[in-house]
Design an enzyme around this catalytic site. Structure first.
Site, PDB file in Angstrom:
ATOM      1  N   GLU A   1       0.820  -1.224   0.000  1.00 33.87           N
ATOM      2  CA  GLU A   1       0.000   0.000   0.000  1.00 33.87           C
ATOM      3  C   GLU A   1       0.853   1.272   0.000  1.00 33.87           C
ATOM      4  O   GLU A   1       0.800   2.064   0.946  1.00 33.87           O
ATOM      5  CB  GLU A   1      -0.945   0.011   1.205  1.00 33.87           C
ATOM      6  CG  GLU A   1      -1.987  -1.073   1.166  1.00 33.87           C
ATOM      7  CD  GLU A   1      -2.995  -0.969   2.299  1.00 33.87           C
ATOM      8  OE1 GLU A   1      -2.822  -0.114   3.193  1.00 33.87           O
ATOM      9  OE2 GLU A   1      -3.955  -1.743   2.299  1.00 33.87           O
TER      10      GLU A   1
ATOM     11  N   GLU B   1      -4.414  -8.706   0.548  1.00 36.81           N
ATOM     12  CA  GLU B   1      -4.817  -8.304   1.916  1.00 36.81           C
ATOM     13  C   GLU B   1      -6.317  -8.089   1.942  1.00 36.81           C
ATOM     14  O   GLU B   1      -6.834  -7.191   1.259  1.00 36.81           O
ATOM     15  CB  GLU B   1      -4.059  -7.041   2.340  1.00 36.81           C
ATOM     16  CG  GLU B   1      -4.328  -6.688   3.790  1.00 36.81           C
ATOM     17  CD  GLU B   1      -3.458  -5.543   4.288  1.00 36.81           C
ATOM     18  OE1 GLU B   1      -2.267  -5.482   3.945  1.00 36.81           O
ATOM     19  OE2 GLU B   1      -4.001  -4.694   5.013  1.00 36.81           O
TER      20      GLU B   1
HETATM   21  C1  GAL Z   1      -3.953  -2.013   5.743  1.00 40.50           C
HETATM   22  C2  GAL Z   1      -2.459  -2.111   5.999  1.00 40.50           C
HETATM   23  C3  GAL Z   1      -2.183  -3.026   7.177  1.00 40.50           C
HETATM   24  C4  GAL Z   1      -3.082  -2.693   8.331  1.00 40.50           C
HETATM   25  C5  GAL Z   1      -4.498  -2.810   7.901  1.00 40.50           C
HETATM   26  C6  GAL Z   1      -5.497  -2.592   9.014  1.00 40.50           C
HETATM   27  O1  GAL Z   1      -4.265  -0.938   4.951  1.00 40.50           O
HETATM   28  O2  GAL Z   1      -1.818  -2.626   4.868  1.00 40.50           O
HETATM   29  O3  GAL Z   1      -0.844  -2.905   7.545  1.00 40.50           O
HETATM   30  O4  GAL Z   1      -2.800  -1.412   8.748  1.00 40.50           O
HETATM   31  O5  GAL Z   1      -4.728  -1.856   6.883  1.00 40.50           O
HETATM   32  O6  GAL Z   1      -6.795  -2.737   8.510  1.00 40.50           O
END
Ligand code: GAL
Length: 961
Positions: A437, A514
């Site tokens: 990200e 993710e």
């Molecule tokens: C994402 C990020 C993660 C964590 C997550 C929490 O955007 O890549 O590291 O922060 O959000 O929801």
């Protein structure tokens, strides 16, 4: 050599005794001229940095304070590595929430820099060998000194670093290594720990040897379909540190999972002096046993370098034979077949130990993830600890191996190269992720170009794997998404049209790198913003994320997405979303920080495994809520589930694929009972009972016998039971622990995201400081010889003038020189202390220190130590301290006080922890002694429990004595 290796591997595998550490086999298998010694034991640790930067910039080899050889670390705490000091610090609401509110970082300078120090002997026979210290991970910015010399610096908290100490090492003598670690500035936005949180190694090789991380083995099949014969590609580089070229021969031998030799190859090389010479060969393995998460079959490769017929180096690599590919339409393909990724993202952080996971805990956690049906792990957002990858290779877990930051400058490309070289032999690693990200740059042309340069670098080092990046962009192809092979999806279900992206870019494979970010607190079924708890129902998505059911339903119905990685497998410290203080942990995990399953575990297990699953939630202890409606749910993969309360049916419901079932049930104490049906047949039953009051503490170790290697652990569950032996799901009793025997407790936890109790109970040695007063002084001409009676034990200094060394006034004139003498009275009792030090407030210039006429050290202006261990020179009664001090240029000498310090062992600490909703965890580590460990857990008013753990003799991995 060959036969003994085969025999040893066969025996180890047959006995199931294969060590956690491949190196152990390597060393015992063949007496390789290479030694890789574990350097984890016997360190001293000091939190604080009274000495400024360790490196003096004016002269080489003159590291100051702890970096100097003469420095006394007797008052420092003994520690073994890995070690995370952040976990030992208190919580503080002023600290960084995203890092878990530990009192470390810019606002806490006194807690943010620390030193590790150790002396070690090198045998005289090491002369002529290449000597390296490898630090697998120190958080964050570290400088390493050997014998007063700076030998390297690493400002990556996640990159492994290798320091060549050949030139500064003292063979046949004592050596001192000191590592300054500065955790002031974090890298990420999650708990990252502080200190040397991975292993350290001492590596010794011949001058002609395999270059670090140069051995690479990979397999190929025609059409990437693993049938018939595998071509095994073999690569290495030979480093020649001699002055002349060496005619070397490299030979490779491959051993099948059963230990039998199945292939070999050879290659001659003229290893030119001073450069790394490439060697490449290939061989074949017929009908190989393929590696997969379900069949983690591992081959071994030995690479031997010989010069003039004599083996000068040998390394063993564990590897797997398998094919992987991400396909635009069929999703991820493992060994030629579509294979749905059921993954989790994780940070390296566990209850009790923080980021410093003993190797066994990596296996424990991977085992837990497999229990929920997970087959893949994303090392978010950094290069992992090598032993995590070993656990994934051996237990069977695919890995998305993630680089820390997007960047194509020399340093970032070097870090990327180090990662790929280090990890490319692991069969578990199936894809590289360039970054996570990168929301400032990912959609920009510069982001795209940077990713393309990084991808090119990866492909040069590893032609076998594709590259992705976790991108929180929607239907956007510009920038990083256009550069990577595989589009990585971070959330965005329902926000963007992923189907439209796929239609617009039909040749690009995809993966849910993710997903989820569902929040839940173990055992909590009512929102409690004051204590910082959310419910454990699968209801709590954030505005950027989805529930388990939402994301998995979406991905499961689109094979081209390859499956995905849920954020996260385990809770971790920091990111206490959706709360802040007093909540200190994330709630994203399917497991809590201890690895206790939350209810969503059963959702994933239902839809990620073929086992019949039937789980009811919530618990059934709702005293005071009689008659009120409780939201009851079944997590199951049955076609139908019938629910009963106290034997009365509440209805049989039909399950939708990838979903859950819900009933509204008026509470009455007793038994909730459910039957699960598949194809109309009863396949599974389960029940949840109202328990009685807490009556007893119960301890359950994950392993009752552990290796007596000083590293192995037993992970022990502490449960509070009612009189009938049922876990009381609302119990929060405080427990105290005692341990007897050859081992130690290393951490405690309970998974409560708002708990502020300590994870560790550690204590530093006790230091009693007493000033040395009554100094006498005599000025002498410059360059006065050191061999004068003024420095002897008995010199009569009664005619000298008195000197005040305790003020802040300099005690010598410009370019001055003089003697200082004082008496030091110690008693027999004082001499019982483990150590006695002499401490100097400030030395400007140079001071040569004698105790009872024996020279202790030369100390000089910050370039050397100002604390010296002198106990062995003292006797009961009156002792003499004599100093010859000199300044060059301005006024100087000794000021700010001189003291002696008695160092005693710390008082024993009392370990304790409350349970959270019935459960807590305690981690016990072996020592190198075999025997029995007795762990007792007690709580007020409850029956205590004592368990016995055995520590059994094992072949110890070679380590620095
Ligand atoms: C994402 C990020 C993660 C964590 C997550 C929490 O955007 O890549 O590291 O922060 O959000 O929801």
């Amino acid at each position: 050599m060959k036969n003994s290796l085969v025999r040893l591997l066969t025996v180890l595998f047959a006995l199931g005794l294969f060590s956690l550490r491949g190196a152990a086999v390597e060393m015992s298998a063949a007496p390789s001229p290479r030694e890789r010694l574990l350097f984890d034991f016997g360190w001293k640790f000091h939190l604080g940095n009274e000495w400024g930067i360790g490196q003096k910039l004016d002269k080489s080899g003159s590291g100051r304070g702890p970096a100097s050889m003469a420095f006394s670390d007797a008052s420092w705490r003994p520690v073994n590595l890995p070690h995370d000091w952040a976990i030992e610090l208190p919580f503080d609401p002023r600290a960084d929430a995203s890092h878990g509110f530990r009192a470390v970082g810019e606002a806490f300078p006194e807690n943010s820099v620390a030193w590790y120090r150790r002396t070690f002997e090198l045998p005289a026979s090491d002369k002529g060998r290449r000597l390296w210290i490898e630090v697998d991970g120190a958080f964050r910015d570290s400088s390493i000194f050997v014998n007063g010399w700076i030998v390297g610096h690493n400002d990556s908290g996640y990159g492994s670093a290798r320091y060549d100490i050949t030139d500064v090492a003292r063979c046949g003598e004592k050596n001192v290594v000191a590592i300054q670690v500065d955790a002031t500035h974090p890298e990420g936005w999650f708990y990252e720990g502080a200190g040397i949180y991975r292993h350290v190694w001492l590596v010794k090789t011949a001058p002609v040897a395999l270059a670090p991380d140069s051995v690479f083995v990979y397999s190929a099949f025609p059409g990437n379909l693993p049938t018939g014969e595998a071509t095994i590609h073999l690569q290495a580089q030979i480093d020649n540190k001699l002055k002349t070229a060496a005619e070397a021969e490299v030979s490779w031998e491959i051993f099948a999972p059963d230990g039998k030799s199945v292939a070999s190859a050879k290659q001659s090389v003229n290893a030119v002096a001073g450069v790394a010479s490439d060697v490449r060969q290939s061989t074949t393995v017929a009908l190989p046993e393929l590696w997969s998460p379900e069949t983690p079959r591992l081959y071994h490769l030995t690479t031997t370098v010989s010069v003039a017929g004599k083996a000068v180096d040998q390394q063993m690599i564990e590897f797997g034979i398998r094919t992987v590919a991400f396909d635009a339409n069929r999703g991820f393909l493992l060994n030629g077949q579509p294979y749905v990724i059921k993954g989790t993202c994780n940070h390296q952080d566990h209850a009790g130990v923080g980021s410093a996971l003993p190797d066994r805990l990596q296996y424990f956690r991977i085992g837990k993830l497999k229990e929920m049906g997970s087959n893949a792990y994303r090392t978010s957002h950094n290069p992992p600890t090598p032993e995590l990858l070993e656990a994934c290779d051996r237990l069977g877990m695919l890995v998305m191996d993630e680089n820390r930051l997007l960047g194509s400058d020399a340093q970032h490309l070097q870090w990327l190269e180090d990662l790929v070289r280090r990890d490319r032999n692991h069969p578990s690693v199936v894809i590289w992720s360039l970054a996570n990200e990168e929301f400032n740059t990912q959609a920009t042309p510069a982001g795209g170009r940077t990713a393309a340069t990084m991808e090119e670098k990866v492909k040069m080092l590893d032609p076998t794997r594709q590259v992705t990046a976790n991108s929180d962009l929607g239907n956007v192809f510009e920038g990083i998404n256009s550069a990577v092979d595989v589009r990585g999806w971070s959330y965005h279900i329902g926000v963007t049209n992923m189907d439209a992206y796929h239609a617009a870019h039909p040749t690009q494979p995809n993966v849910g790198s993710e997903q989820g970010s569902t929040v839940s607190t173990r055992g909590i079924y009512y929102v409690d913003p004051v204590r910082g708890y959310v419910t454990a129902y699968d209801d709590n998505a954030q505005n950027w994320s989805n529930t388990a059911e939402q994301w998995w339903t979406f991905f499961d119905s689109r094979p081209w997405l390859s499956g995905g990685f849920v954020w996260t497998g385990f809770d971790y410290r920091g990111e206490p979303t959706p709360y802040g203080w007093p909540c200190v942990n994330s709630h994203f995990g399917v497991y809590d920080t201890c690895g206790f399953a939350k209810d969503n575990f059963w959702y994933y297990r239902a839809w990620w495994t073929k086992q019949p699953v039937l789980h009811l939630l919530p618990h059934w202890n709702w005293t005071g809520k009689e008659g009120q409606i409780i939201d009851v749910r079944a997590l199951s993969n049955c076609d139908e589930v019938e629910l009963f309360l106290n034997q009365k049916s509440l209805g049989r419901l039909t399950m939708k694929h990838d979903s859950e079932l819900k009933w509204k049930v008026p509470y009455a104490p007793g038994t909730l009972f459910a039957k699960g049906f598949k194809d109309g047949k009863l396949v599974i039953e389960t029940e949840v009972e109202t328990t009685g009051a807490a009556a007893a503490v119960h301890l359950t170790p994950d392993r009752a016998t552990i290796d007596a290697d000083g590293e192995d652990i037993s992970v022990i569950t502490v449960s509070i039971m009612d009189a009938q032996g049922r876990v009381v799901p609302v119990a929060n009793n405080a427990i105290t622990f005692t341990l007897d025997g050859p081992g130690r407790i290393i951490g405690v936890g309970n998974g409560d995201p708002s708990c502020h109790e300590p994870d560790t109970f550690v204590a530093d040695p006790v230091v009693v400081t007493q000033p040395i007063e009554g100094w006498k002084t005599k000025n002498v001409p410059v360059n006065y010889p050191e061999t004068q009676p003024e420095l002897s034990a008995t010199f009569d200094d009664s005619t000298w003038s008195s000197a005040n060394l305790s003020g802040n006034k300099n005690t010598l004139e410009a370019n001055g020189e003089g003697f200082f003498r004082a008496k030091l009275a110690v008693t027999e009792a004082d001499l019982k202390a483990p150590a006695i030090e002499l401490w100097f407030g400030k030395i400007i210039g140079n001071a040569t220190l004698y105790v009872n006429g024996v020279k202790v050290a030369d100390a000089s202006d910050g370039s050397s130590a100002s604390i010296f261990e002198v106990k062995s020179l003292l006797h009961a009664g009156e002792n003499s301290v004599a100093i010859l001090a000199r300044t060059w240029g301005p006024t100087g000498g000794i000021s700010h006080g001189v003291a002696w310090r008695k160092i005693s062992s710390p008082a024993p600490t009392q370990w304790s922890r409350s349970v959270f909703n019935g459960l807590a965890q305690i981690i016990v580590q072996s020592s190198k002694h075999t025997g029995e460990l007795k762990l007792t857990a007690s709580a007020n008013g409850l029956k205590a429990d004592t368990i016995t753990l055995k520590t059994s003799s094992v072949t110890l991995p070679p380590s620095v004595p």
